[in-house]
Design a protein around this motif. Structure first.
Motif, mmCIF file in Angstrom:
data_model
loop_
_atom_site.group_PDB
_atom_site.id
_atom_site.type_symbol
_atom_site.label_atom_id
_atom_site.label_comp_id
_atom_site.label_asym_id
_atom_site.label_seq_id
_atom_site.Cartn_x
_atom_site.Cartn_y
_atom_site.Cartn_z
ATOM 1 N N LEU A 60 50.628 -6.822 -40.167
ATOM 2 C CA LEU A 60 50.364 -6.922 -38.544
ATOM 3 C C LEU A 60 49.072 -7.845 -39.210
ATOM 4 O O LEU A 60 48.680 -7.370 -39.587
ATOM 5 N N LEU A 61 49.707 -8.593 -37.532
ATOM 6 C CA LEU A 61 49.100 -9.741 -37.362
ATOM 7 C C LEU A 61 48.344 -9.186 -35.581
ATOM 8 O O LEU A 61 49.580 -9.544 -35.078
ATOM 9 N N ILE A 62 46.864 -9.407 -35.843
ATOM 10 C CA ILE A 62 47.030 -9.250 -34.377
ATOM 11 C C ILE A 62 46.179 -10.436 -33.701
ATOM 12 O O ILE A 62 45.274 -10.556 -34.258
ATOM 13 N N VAL A 63 46.642 -11.377 -32.518
ATOM 14 C CA VAL A 63 45.535 -12.407 -31.691
ATOM 15 C C VAL A 63 44.805 -12.020 -30.967
ATOM 16 O O VAL A 63 45.397 -10.950 -30.135
ATOM 17 N N GLY A 64 43.588 -12.271 -31.726
ATOM 18 C CA GLY A 64 42.870 -11.644 -30.235
ATOM 19 C C GLY A 64 42.189 -10.236 -30.807
ATOM 20 O O GLY A 64 42.795 -9.325 -31.507
ATOM 21 N N ALA A 65 40.664 -9.886 -30.703
ATOM 22 C CA ALA A 65 39.546 -8.590 -31.382
ATOM 23 C C ALA A 65 39.394 -8.637 -30.268
ATOM 24 O O ALA A 65 37.736 -8.129 -30.425
ATOM 25 N N GLY A 66 40.113 -7.909 -29.585
ATOM 26 C CA GLY A 66 39.114 -7.269 -27.940
ATOM 27 C C GLY A 66 39.660 -5.905 -28.229
ATOM 28 O O GLY A 66 40.088 -5.077 -29.345
ATOM 29 N N PHE A 67 39.334 -5.155 -27.062
ATOM 30 C CA PHE A 67 39.559 -3.831 -26.643
ATOM 31 C C PHE A 67 41.366 -3.204 -27.531
ATOM 32 O O PHE A 67 41.066 -1.860 -27.972
ATOM 33 N N ILE A 68 42.307 -4.349 -26.703
ATOM 34 C CA ILE A 68 43.229 -3.830 -27.476
ATOM 35 C C ILE A 68 43.848 -3.565 -28.939
ATOM 36 O O ILE A 68 44.479 -2.698 -29.239
#
Length: 176
Positions: free
Chosen positions: A88-96
């Motif tokens: 999995l690649l997640i763009v953005g390391a915020g809460f969600i």
């Protein structure tokens, strides 16, 4: 969680709390203790919560197969995809993003998170707490890359490949 567990309160529970829920109605005016709706009705209350919601932000050139997470349907579709994924690649390391990373890691999915800011969640939490959150993310097993941004997306068949500003390319089965 299954659907029956995610419901915090049903219609009867809202009635018991004396909560009136008006979905799909556009508010057109707000005055002391009153909200006028587009259909002409007026809500009066001692306390009013204006929950406007948000739109998922898209990056320039972002393909449609990248998941957003705003609705229950989005969550169910993402869960189904993660059940078949290895990465999995997640763009953005915020809460969600952190919540999605935690869930994916719990499913045994390899996670890479990209954050444009030098410290995750620094705008919301400040640099010191953001660094702590970043440490928790990496200690949980995610590959957190801060200070990096996506230059462009490449269609890589069933998965997703991104090119970062430094020229590095990353691929994953699923992207959020």
């Amino acid at each position: 969680w299954e659907l029956d567990k995610i419901m915090l309160v049903d219609g009867h529970g809202l009635d018991d709390l004396d909560v009136r829920l008006s979905l799909g109605q556009r508010a057109v005016a707000l005055h002391s203790g009153e909200v006028k709706l587009a259909d002409g009705s007026v809500l009066r209350a001692d306390a009013i919560v204006v929950a406007t919601g948000v739109e998922a932000r898209k990056l320039p050139g972002q393909p449609d197969q990248i998941f957003s997470l705003r609705t229950l349907d989005d969550a169910l579709a993402l869960r189904a995809a993660l059940e078949r994924a290895d990465s999995l690649l997640i763009v953005g390391a915020g809460f969600i993003g952190a919540e999605v990373a935690s869930t994916a890691l719990g499913l045994g999915v390899s996670v890479t998170m990209l954050e444009a800011m030098p410290v995750p969640m620094s705008l919301a939490l400040g640099a010191q707490v953001g660094r702590l959150c970043g440490r928790l993310i990496t200690e949980a097993g995610a590959d957190l890359r801060t200070g990096t941004a996506v230059r462009r997306f490449h269609d890589s068949g069933p998965g997703m490949t991104v090119e970062l500003e430094d020229g590095t390319t990353l691929s994953a089965d699923v992207a959020v």
